[in-house]
Design an enzyme around this catalytic site. Structure first.
Site, PDB file in Angstrom:
ATOM      1  CB  SER A 111      -0.933   0.001   1.213  1.00 52.12           C
ATOM      2  OG  SER A 111      -1.863  -1.038   1.132  1.00 52.12           O
ATOM      3  CG  PHE A 280     -13.415   8.793  14.763  1.00 52.90           C
ATOM      4  CD1 PHE A 280     -14.116   9.698  15.530  1.00 52.90           C
ATOM      5  CD2 PHE A 280     -13.097   9.135  13.452  1.00 52.90           C
ATOM      6  CE1 PHE A 280     -14.521  10.915  15.014  1.00 52.90           C
ATOM      7  CE2 PHE A 280     -13.495  10.347  12.917  1.00 52.90           C
ATOM      8  CZ  PHE A 280     -14.205  11.247  13.703  1.00 52.90           C
ATOM      9  CD  GLU A 281     -12.163   2.310  17.679  1.00 55.13           C
ATOM     10  OE1 GLU A 281     -11.386   1.844  18.554  1.00 55.13           O
ATOM     11  OE2 GLU A 281     -13.394   2.257  17.771  1.00 55.13           O
ATOM     12  CG  HIS A 329      -4.243  -8.749   4.894  1.00 52.32           C
ATOM     13  ND1 HIS A 329      -3.591  -9.289   3.809  1.00 52.32           N
ATOM     14  CD2 HIS A 329      -3.935  -7.416   4.883  1.00 52.32           C
ATOM     15  CE1 HIS A 329      -2.932  -8.334   3.165  1.00 52.32           C
ATOM     16  NE2 HIS A 329      -3.138  -7.187   3.790  1.00 52.32           N
ATOM     17  CG  ASP A 366      -4.212  -0.097  -1.836  1.00 52.08           C
ATOM     18  OD1 ASP A 366      -5.112  -0.927  -2.071  1.00 52.08           O
ATOM     19  OD2 ASP A 366      -3.725   0.063  -0.703  1.00 52.08           O
ATOM     20  CG  HIS A 459      -1.363  -6.841  -0.713  1.00 48.76           C
ATOM     21  ND1 HIS A 459      -0.526  -5.760  -0.534  1.00 48.76           N
ATOM     22  CD2 HIS A 459      -2.204  -6.818   0.345  1.00 48.76           C
ATOM     23  CE1 HIS A 459      -0.853  -5.118   0.568  1.00 48.76           C
ATOM     24  NE2 HIS A 459      -1.862  -5.753   1.129  1.00 48.76           N
TER      25      HIS A 459
END
Length: 496
Positions: A111, A280-281, A329, A366, A459
């Site tokens: 990525s 947010f995490e 994954h 990607d 990937h």
């Protein structure tokens, strides 16, 4: 004379079309009529060659053509259909191409290298962020000499507002390539930096971008990389930084609106021009299936567009659905597809809030994943379930599972490699392929059967698709190198 010739050609073409329609016996067939309607639409299409005031780049991480197809089936079946007749919002865009994703030293892309290609227009090596291929991964001394300029910096200098959104950590590979330069994608905070690195960690670079106004909105996960290890956040998760700095506090001190959950997110004002940092995490944001007290990707996209579009010079928005890749994954197709539908909702929101006249929207991935499809399944076989036999006298599948040579049923889709390999002998697998029932396969926590035993699915080097609408979208056609997408965006923004 020229007009006469052209008129004659038009008459011949018109006569040819009429003749073809007259002699074709299947003209009353619904599939034939659908094809004719599509032909009419495409013949009427005119390229948009105006300047792109706004550009939205939407990246669905790991969403190769196979995952895209599975998402289409999943959405269509959720809506009561067979699935394959459904159309995802990006599939309605008028232009598309196949994209080659490899990194310069890797046949199968990562990525960071792919994100750099998309955001900066150059292919580079596996695992590096915002730098060219001359840098050896991990060598901080080479970063300055190999920096590449991202579309974020270019469009910021044109006076456009900028947003970066991800459901992964904001410091993770793909979003980081929009604003950072790093010798290694793992340098998300200072704890991983080599001694005397001389280059700031990725979280610190995002803070700089917010302070400088290069990035106006940044929302996603990754809170831990902004907090010192001595500090726990409001959810009890410890930070990772070893320099004692609290970058969230520093962002607040610099005038940014720092939001941590869906309540604080909802309180953001559209008219407020202050920069926004949404974390947010502590780690990645939750999968859509597990989401509770945080905004959806579509909600983040909608709020960002509404906030950014007040700039008369326009805006650039980079959007990543990061967790489709993570579910792949894990071999967990159900969560990959629920996040795929959430991404489709975000695309719909971007379309709803913008005009194709002045906004270039590009939807791509990607890289691909190792998802594969099994057997000759009857139509309507549940994408997250078993493959059912084809019905020879009707359309819908028979209620009889197809069976492999070992006499056992198999699922519609599986993975070519991963943690659920049927070749692994452990407490879960006896050495022969386990029997799977429809109830097991359709469970959201089910991990698809895989072939090659690996710790996680990898990937894939297969091409991905790019879909586009708006100014200069027609330049995205054929089979292209991934870095070309940047050049279309840059041209569309700069053209006179």
């Amino acid at each position: 004379m020229t007009k006469i010739i052209l008129a004659g050609v038009a008459l011949v073409l018109s006569a040819s079309v009429s003749l073809a329609q007259e002699v074709t016996p299947q003209t009353g067939d619904r599939w034939y009529q659908d094809g004719q309607n599509t032909l009419t639409e495409k013949l009427a299409r005119q390229p948009n060659t105006g300047r792109a005031r706004n550009i939205i780049l939407m990246i669905s991480d790991g969403n190769g053509i196979a995952t895209n197809y599975a998402t289409r089936l999943f959405l269509g079946q959720k809506n009561g259909g067979f699935g394959d007749e459904a159309v995802l919002p990006q599939e309605k865009f008028p232009y598309l191409a196949l994209v080659k994703t490899y990194n310069v030293n890797a046949q199968t892309a990562g990525s960071a290298g792919s994100g750099t290609a998309l955001h900066s227009g150059v292919k580079t090596s596996l695992g590096v962020v915002g730098v060219g291929e001359g840098l050896r991964r991990g060598d901080c001394s080479q970063v300055e000499a190999n920096k590449v300029k991202s579309i974020v910096s270019i469009l910021d200098e044109m006076g456009k507002s900028v947003g970066v959104i991800s459901t992964a950590r904001l410091t993770d590979a793909t979003p980081a390539t929009a604003y950072a330069h790093s010798a290694n994608r793992t340098f998300e905070d200072d704890s991983k930096l080599p001694e005397k690195c001389g280059v700031k960690d990725i979280a610190d670079q995002l803070l700089d971008a917010l302070k400088a106004g290069t990035v106006d909105i940044a929302m996603g996960g990754g809170r831990r990389h902004f907090l010192p290890k001595e500090v726990t956040d409001f959810e009890g998760e410890a930070g990772r930084r070893t320099d004692g700095r609290n970058l969230m506090d520093e962002a607040r001190a610099a005038g940014a609106r720092v939001v941590r959950d869906d309540v604080e997110f909802a309180a953001l004002s559209v008219s407020d021009s202050a920069p926004v940092l949404g974390l947010f995490e502590s780690d990645h944001m939750k999968y859509e299936y597990d989401r509770r007290a945080e905004p959806s990707l579509a909600e983040m996209v909608g709020a960002s567009i509404k906030r950014l579009q007040g700039n008369e010079n326009g805006f650039f928005l980079s959007v990543e659905s990061g967790r489709i890749d993570h579910a792949n994954h894990d071999g967990n197709l159900y969560r990959a597809l629920t996040d795929g539908v959430a991404f489709a909702d975000a695309v719909s929101k971007a379309v709803e809030l913008t005009s194709a006249q002045d906004t270039l929207i590009i939807v791509t991935a990607d890289h691909s994943s190792a998802l594969a499809f099994n057997g000759y399944c009857g139509r309507g076989s549940p994408i997250t379930g078993l493959c059912y036999k084809i019905n020879k006298t009707g359309v819908k599948h028979l209620d009889t599972p197809a069976r492999a040579k070992d006499g056992k049923p198999y699922t519609v889709a599986g993975y070519l490699n991963g943690k659920s390999s049927v070749l692994t002998k452990d407490e879960n697998f006896s050495g022969s392929r386990p029997v799977v029932t429809q109830q097991q396969a359709s469970d959201p926590d089910y991990l698809q059967q895989a072939l090659i035993p690996l710790s996680a699915e990898t990937h894939s080097g297969a091409d991905v698709a790019v879909y586009a609408r708006g100014p200069w979208a027609h330049l995205l056609d054929g089979t292209i190198e991934q870095n070309f997408i940047f050049h279309v965006m840059k041209y569309a923004a700069e053209v006179e």
